[in-house]
Design an enzyme around this catalytic site. Sequence first.
Site, PDB file in Angstrom:
ATOM      1  N   LYS A  97     -79.679  31.664  16.909  1.00 27.14           N
ATOM      2  CA  LYS A  97     -78.850  30.632  17.533  1.00 27.14           C
ATOM      3  C   LYS A  97     -77.813  30.142  16.526  1.00 27.14           C
ATOM      4  O   LYS A  97     -77.884  30.460  15.329  1.00 27.14           O
ATOM      5  CB  LYS A  97     -79.727  29.471  18.002  1.00 27.14           C
ATOM      6  CG  LYS A  97     -80.481  28.776  16.881  1.00 27.14           C
ATOM      7  CD  LYS A  97     -81.365  27.661  17.392  1.00 27.14           C
ATOM      8  CE  LYS A  97     -82.099  26.984  16.236  1.00 27.14           C
ATOM      9  NZ  LYS A  97     -82.859  25.813  16.685  1.00 27.14           N
ATOM     10  N   TYR A 121     -58.757  12.324  -5.838  1.00 33.76           N
ATOM     11  CA  TYR A 121     -58.701  11.110  -5.032  1.00 33.76           C
ATOM     12  C   TYR A 121     -59.692  10.065  -5.539  1.00 33.76           C
ATOM     13  O   TYR A 121     -60.867  10.354  -5.780  1.00 33.76           O
ATOM     14  CB  TYR A 121     -59.025  11.417  -3.573  1.00 33.76           C
ATOM     15  CG  TYR A 121     -57.925  12.154  -2.837  1.00 33.76           C
ATOM     16  CD1 TYR A 121     -56.645  11.612  -2.726  1.00 33.76           C
ATOM     17  CD2 TYR A 121     -58.178  13.383  -2.253  1.00 33.76           C
ATOM     18  CE1 TYR A 121     -55.648  12.272  -2.045  1.00 33.76           C
ATOM     19  CE2 TYR A 121     -57.190  14.068  -1.561  1.00 33.76           C
ATOM     20  CZ  TYR A 121     -55.919  13.502  -1.464  1.00 33.76           C
ATOM     21  OH  TYR A 121     -54.930  14.169  -0.793  1.00 33.76           O
TER      22      TYR A 121
END
Length: 375
Positions: free
Chosen positions: A35, A256
């Site tokens: 899956k 950042y």
Amino acid sequence: MIPRVTATIDLAAIQHNLRVVRGLAPRSRVMAAVKADAYGHGAVPVARALEAAGVDALAVACLEEAMELRQAHLLTPIALLEGVISHEEAALAVYERLQVVVHDHWQIALLEALPDSAQLSLWFKLDSGMHRLGFPLADVPRLVAVLRRHPNWKLEGWITHLACADEPDSDFTPTQIARFNDALAGVAGPRSIANSAGIIGWPQARTDWVRPGLALYGCSPLPQVTAAALGLKPAMTLESRLIAVREYAAGEGIGYGRRYVCPERMPIGVVAIGYADGMHRAFANGTPVIIGGRRVPLAGRVSMDMITVDLRAVPQAEVGDAVQLWGRDLAAEEVAGYAGTLAYELFCGLTQRVHFRHLEPTAAAVEARSTQRGR
């Protein structure tokens, strides 16, 4: 064109891991979980490798995932773990000879609306304590009665799912196993309990069928046991490359928010991967990567397209050098811990920007039919 980020999938490793599972549960048949695009590894090439290795069945979450495999001409039995959600899906599941995992009475009503001649294969899922999907254990007599009403329906077996199998000291896992077994006492049909953690940690959960997922992809589902200790091989290696090397003075902030401040004059490398590729923004300073065979720590916040790393351990590093984010030399389970997550999420979180290639079990590299997960 040289890809920025490449995920190399070693299909021989997946076949090896299947053999490890069979060694742990030699009397069980194996339903391999493919899956979520085979946990991000590419459903079709992975399923083909498992089929070639003689896996007994494949498991997907939904009809769309099953149809991808059928359209690729996979012949191995396929089980729909969430069952069907409409009359149209029920009819198509019968036509495609899929095994439907039924978890609620409304799904039985959908299946009973099919023609009486429909040749349906199904599993009944029981809720032994996970409290997600499944019939109450007290409903077993009603389910047996359903089967008696429908002689054309073939019962593949009874399934439950363990909530705490990755906790070796869990009191609840033996409780779940006992509840499941007690509810089915005297009832015909194969049983399936164990996922990867159940297979490895709970021998009493190795029943007629086992349902490995993460272990097939080379990761340990148990925090205190490494994949290497279990004999598992990592199937995915994620790599990028250095695109810049700079030197900065002590006190300079990187990236950042200046979340990393250089403690001394030092080289900083920029790697061409970021959260737009699936590199979690939550990765902390110190998250390891591999450059030149050495572990190198993340230095600064993950950006959309780039990360920055401390190159003091590899002062010879230069632009173009390969950078391994996880895989053959660095366990995905370890890396995931630096973001407070699991290897499952790393694998499934890779984006369409990542180039996938699948190495055939012959060890010959074969490029995927597209750069998006072998599709």
